[in-house]
Design an enzyme around this catalytic site. Structure first.
Site, PDB file in Angstrom:
ATOM      1  N   TRP A 149       0.776  -1.204   0.156  1.00 11.64           N
ATOM      2  CA  TRP A 149       0.024  -0.008  -0.043  1.00 11.64           C
ATOM      3  C   TRP A 149       0.693   1.232   0.073  1.00 11.64           C
ATOM      4  CZ3 TRP A 149       1.693   2.029   4.439  1.00 11.64           C
ATOM      5  CH2 TRP A 149       2.363   1.170   5.279  1.00 11.64           C
ATOM      6  N   LYS A 173      -2.492  -7.766  -8.176  1.00 13.63           N
ATOM      7  CA  LYS A 173      -3.305  -7.888  -7.045  1.00 13.63           C
ATOM      8  C   LYS A 173      -2.762  -6.771  -6.203  1.00 13.63           C
ATOM      9  CE  LYS A 173      -3.902  -8.953  -2.912  1.00 13.63           C
ATOM     10  NZ  LYS A 173      -4.337  -8.032  -2.014  1.00 13.63           N
ATOM     11  N   GLY A 225       6.605  -6.449  -0.555  1.00  9.51           N
ATOM     12  CA  GLY A 225       5.679  -6.616   0.592  1.00  9.51           C
ATOM     13  C   GLY A 225       6.826  -6.909   1.678  1.00  9.51           C
ATOM     14  N   GLU A 247      10.657  -8.227  -3.539  1.00  9.50           N
ATOM     15  CA  GLU A 247      11.188  -6.772  -2.807  1.00  9.50           C
ATOM     16  C   GLU A 247      10.624  -6.745  -1.552  1.00  9.50           C
ATOM     17  OE1 GLU A 247      13.357  -5.258  -4.067  1.00  9.50           O
ATOM     18  OE2 GLU A 247      13.389  -5.850  -6.291  1.00  9.50           O
ATOM     19  N   LEU A 248      11.394  -7.011  -0.453  1.00  9.92           N
ATOM     20  CA  LEU A 248      10.925  -7.352   0.778  1.00  9.92           C
ATOM     21  C   LEU A 248      11.469  -6.020   1.733  1.00  9.92           C
ATOM     22  CD1 LEU A 248      11.418 -10.799   0.875  1.00  9.92           C
ATOM     23  CD2 LEU A 248       9.370  -9.866   0.307  1.00  9.92           C
ATOM     24  N   CYS A 281      10.126   0.797   2.575  1.00 14.46           N
ATOM     25  CA  CYS A 281      10.957  -0.374   2.698  1.00 14.46           C
ATOM     26  C   CYS A 281      12.262   0.292   2.909  1.00 14.46           C
ATOM     27  CB  CYS A 281      10.905  -1.122   1.538  1.00 14.46           C
ATOM     28  SG  CYS A 281      11.325  -0.279  -0.188  1.00 14.46           S
ATOM     29  N   GLU A 379      11.685  -4.769  11.313  1.00 15.62           N
ATOM     30  CA  GLU A 379      11.093  -3.526  10.532  1.00 15.62           C
ATOM     31  C   GLU A 379       9.945  -3.284  11.223  1.00 15.62           C
ATOM     32  OE1 GLU A 379       8.975  -4.207   6.756  1.00 15.62           O
ATOM     33  OE2 GLU A 379      10.478  -2.758   5.797  1.00 15.62           O
TER      34      GLU A 379
HETATM   35  P1  NAD Z   1       2.069  -7.232   3.135  1.00 12.97           P
HETATM   36  O1  NAD Z   1       3.108  -8.297   2.797  1.00 12.97           O
HETATM   37  O2  NAD Z   1       1.308  -7.390   3.973  1.00 12.97           O
HETATM   38  O3  NAD Z   1       1.125  -6.974   1.809  1.00 12.97           O
HETATM   39  C1  NAD Z   1       1.472  -6.919   0.351  1.00 12.97           C
HETATM   40  C2  NAD Z   1       0.679  -7.722  -0.627  1.00 12.97           C
HETATM   41  O4  NAD Z   1       0.669  -8.995  -0.532  1.00 12.97           O
HETATM   42  C3  NAD Z   1      -0.725  -7.119  -0.264  1.00 12.97           C
HETATM   43  O5  NAD Z   1      -1.363  -7.051  -1.449  1.00 12.97           O
HETATM   44  C4  NAD Z   1      -1.439  -8.415   0.440  1.00 12.97           C
HETATM   45  O6  NAD Z   1      -2.755  -8.525  -0.032  1.00 12.97           O
HETATM   46  C5  NAD Z   1      -0.553  -9.439  -0.340  1.00 12.97           C
HETATM   47  N1  NAD Z   1      -0.752 -10.661   0.594  1.00 12.97           N
HETATM   48  C6  NAD Z   1      -0.920 -10.872   1.702  1.00 12.97           C
HETATM   49  N2  NAD Z   1      -0.702 -12.249   2.116  1.00 12.97           N
HETATM   50  C7  NAD Z   1      -0.433 -12.949   1.096  1.00 12.97           C
HETATM   51  C8  NAD Z   1      -0.348 -14.192   0.688  1.00 12.97           C
HETATM   52  N3  NAD Z   1      -0.348 -15.179   1.645  1.00 12.97           N
HETATM   53  N4  NAD Z   1      -0.123 -14.555  -0.655  1.00 12.97           N
HETATM   54  C9  NAD Z   1      -0.088 -13.666  -1.356  1.00 12.97           C
HETATM   55  N5  NAD Z   1      -0.200 -12.480  -1.263  1.00 12.97           N
HETATM   56  C10 NAD Z   1      -0.486 -11.986   0.005  1.00 12.97           C
HETATM   57  O7  NAD Z   1       2.744  -5.948   2.967  1.00 12.97           O
HETATM   58  P2  NAD Z   1       2.085  -4.401   3.249  1.00 12.97           P
HETATM   59  O8  NAD Z   1       1.843  -4.459   4.837  1.00 12.97           O
HETATM   60  O9  NAD Z   1       1.141  -4.093   2.210  1.00 12.97           O
HETATM   61  O10 NAD Z   1       3.310  -3.523   2.946  1.00 12.97           O
HETATM   62  C11 NAD Z   1       4.283  -3.213   3.749  1.00 12.97           C
HETATM   63  C12 NAD Z   1       5.859  -4.079   3.514  1.00 12.97           C
HETATM   64  O11 NAD Z   1       6.243  -3.671   2.285  1.00 12.97           O
HETATM   65  C13 NAD Z   1       6.733  -3.749   4.466  1.00 12.97           C
HETATM   66  O12 NAD Z   1       7.512  -4.775   5.109  1.00 12.97           O
HETATM   67  C14 NAD Z   1       7.821  -3.151   3.416  1.00 12.97           C
HETATM   68  O13 NAD Z   1       9.279  -2.915   3.830  1.00 12.97           O
HETATM   69  C15 NAD Z   1       7.383  -3.752   2.212  1.00 12.97           C
HETATM   70  N6  NAD Z   1       7.951  -3.013   0.904  1.00 12.97           N
HETATM   71  C16 NAD Z   1       9.045  -3.459   0.280  1.00 12.97           C
HETATM   72  C17 NAD Z   1       9.532  -2.835  -0.783  1.00 12.97           C
HETATM   73  C18 NAD Z   1      10.764  -3.190  -1.632  1.00 12.97           C
HETATM   74  O14 NAD Z   1      10.759  -2.620  -2.541  1.00 12.97           O
HETATM   75  N7  NAD Z   1      11.667  -3.837  -0.971  1.00 12.97           N
HETATM   76  C19 NAD Z   1       8.796  -1.490  -1.299  1.00 12.97           C
HETATM   77  C20 NAD Z   1       7.553  -1.135  -0.440  1.00 12.97           C
HETATM   78  C21 NAD Z   1       7.402  -2.096   0.685  1.00 12.97           C
END
Ligand code: NAD
Length: 486
Positions: A149, A173, A225, A247-248, A281, A379
């Site tokens: 998000w 998604k 995510g 990308e985590l 991130c 984090e």
């Molecule tokens: P999240 O992992 O909770 O969600 C990310 C996406 O994954 C959402 O669309 C969610 O609905 C989906 N998702 C959730 N469970 C799933 C599953 N079991 N299978 C498949 N998809 C699933 O992350 P968030 O809270 O939306 O975002 C924050 C995180 O993203 C932070 O940890 C941040 O560091 C990371 N992030 C990383 C980068 C990067 O480029 N490295 C950039 C931005 C954000």
């Protein structure tokens, strides 16, 4: 209240289930978006599969794909303000930050449009005189893109621009918290002239992402995510050996040496942790400061942190908006409690904002943090800076690398030898020298260790969306011994 359907095969399709999207600034629902089902994911994958396997997209030349991407870039330029307003309303980040992202997005599409017709294979200098051997760079296939998000369309563009250049099709998604911009963007894909099925969107909760991950019709999952979600996705994708790029998260060190320009460094530290309310991130959430300048630097940082203007993300004067949602606020509060219990002390902030309430947290600086505390290891994804002291260069490198993450790092020093020497020793995908939080479409971005697998942006990213095929052409027409390796 806006209301959206799914976007499948070039059409907005009514959804069987829906959910509300909230504006984090006022807590009010402002849009209704689909909460997709496995069956709807199935339809979207089938559309993407058809577009890839038999549709006009697969027959287009690379030049034609590039031309569509340039049209798309022009449409994004035209609509940047409207789309930025949508994202800021959906995720609570500053309008000026989201506008900056949208105004920069066209560059990604221009850059990769230019790469589409330069994706060429090699003729291999053959060690076998009777063979002419060449390679082809072919599109990987159907990509399932799952995004978070914090920067919905920027992070999708990291995947989409190289993927379209390569000739892939997509099922996207977006985060359940910020689906609207991706659904609006889908209409622009059609307007730009992309054939039906090239770009599909199934919004919904995590289960929609999970359905994409396990789908046998998906060739690759491109995910941004949280690290824990990334691990679940990697395990799920392993069942079909679906390719993944991840990308985590991060716990990035911002390292300030005694020979740094402390005014400039303090400004960079603020940008690194309080920009985007710490919800990036690459947030510089660990400040590593040399003991000899600890107090001097802290004075500058705390002074500026106290002046940060919290408020309406749409207002031009606002510097920090709310955190994006209630679970995120709960997480920030929990980490503050844990940090204090572990012995950290609050230099400033440390509470919910008493004036604004809601999802507003005060920008917080924690001192006396040691690298073994949870606040230094996990984090938070919020506006909390942990300050850790170090003695000398070796100590700084050791602490910086003592983490399971490796997304980014920064070095602040006026000594050019030290700057590069330290940059080379840091186990992180991006290192800034005397700067923080800079990304460029032309420069690879990604993580070491648990911060991810693969690279986005730059020339490297295109490899994530292609397969290499080797073609052997026999030149003599003569039969050979069928019982030995060629
Ligand atoms: P999240 O992992 O909770 O969600 C990310 C996406 O994954 C959402 O669309 C969610 O609905 C989906 N998702 C959730 N469970 C799933 C599953 N079991 N299978 C498949 N998809 C699933 O992350 P968030 O809270 O939306 O975002 C924050 C995180 O993203 C932070 O940890 C941040 O560091 C990371 N992030 C990383 C980068 C990067 O480029 N490295 C950039 C931005 C954000």
């Amino acid at each position: 209240m806006r209301e959206y359907g799914l976007f499948i095969d070039g059409q907005e399709v009514p959804a069987s289930h829906s959910m509300k999207s909230l504006n984090p600034y006022n807590g009010q629902p402002w849009a209704i978006v689909p909460d997709g089902t496995e069956e709807e994911v199935d339809h979207a994958v089938a559309a993407a599969r058809r577009a890839f396997d038999t549709g006009p997209w697969g027959r287009m030349t690379a030049q034609q794909r590039g031309a569509l991407m340039r049209s798309l870039a022009d449409i994004i330029k035209r609509d940047a303000e409207e789309l930025a307003r949508i994202e800021s309303t959906d995720n609570g980040k500053l309008y000026r930050e989201m506008l900056g992202q949208w105004q920069y997005l066209p560059e990604y599409y221009y850059y990769y449009a230019g790469m589409a017709d330069k994706l060429q294979g090699d003729t291999v200098p053959s060690d076998r005189p009777n063979f002419f051997i060449y390679t082809r760079r072919e599109a990987l296939g159907v990509v399932g893109a799952i995004t978070p998000w914090n920067s919905p369309m920027l992070l999708l563009t990291f995947k989409l621009a190289p993927g379209l250049a390569a000739g892939c099709t997509f099922v996207v998604k977006p985060s359940e918290h910020t689906s609207v911009s991706t659904l609006e963007f889908a209409k622009r894909m059609t307007e730009a002239g992309f054939p039906d099925g090239v770009f599909n969107v199934v919004t919904g909760m995590g289960h929609v992402g999970a359905a994409l991950v396990k789908h046998p019709g998906v060739d690759k999952i491109a995910f941004t995510g949280a690290t824990e979600t990334g691990k679940v996705i990697a395990a799920g994708a392993a069942r079909n050996l679906t390719r993944v790029s991840l990308e985590l998260g991060g716990k990035s060190p911002n390292i300030v040496f005694e020979d740094a320009d402390l005014d400039v460094a303090a400004n960079g530290v603020i940008a690194g942790i309080f920009g985007a309310t710490g919800q990036t991130c690459m947030a510089g959430s660990r400040l590593l400061v040399q003991e000899s300048v600890h107090d001097e630097l802290l004075e500058r940082i705390v002074g500026r942190t106290r002046e940060i203007r919290l408020g309406d993300p749409m207002a031009a004067e606002t510097e920090m908006g709310p955190v994006a949602n209630q679970p995120q606020l709960d997480k920030v509060q929990e980490y503050l409690e844990v940090a204090l219990k572990d012995g950290a002390k609050v230099a400033c902030g440390g509470k919910l904002d008493p004036m604004l309430g809601g999802l507003f947290v005060q920008p917080t600086v924690l001192i006396d943090v040691t690298n073994d505390m949870r606040i230094a290891r996990e984090e938070v994804f919020g506006p909390i800076l942990s300050v850790i002291r170090f003695k000398d260069e070796a100590d700084a490198v050791r602490i910086a690398n003592d983490t399971r993450f490796g997304l980014a790092a920064a070095v602040w020093t006026q000594n050019v030898h030290r700057a590069h020497r330290v940059a080379h020793q840091l186990r992180a995908g991006t290192v800034w020298i005397n700067a923080y939080r800079v990304v460029s479409y032309a420069t690879p971005f990604g993580g070491y260790k648990e911060s991810g697998i693969g690279r986005e942006n730059g020339m490297d990213a295109i490899r994530e969306y292609t397969e290499t095929k080797s073609v052997y052409v026999e030149l003599t027409g003569q039969p050979r011994d069928p019982f030995t390796l060629g």
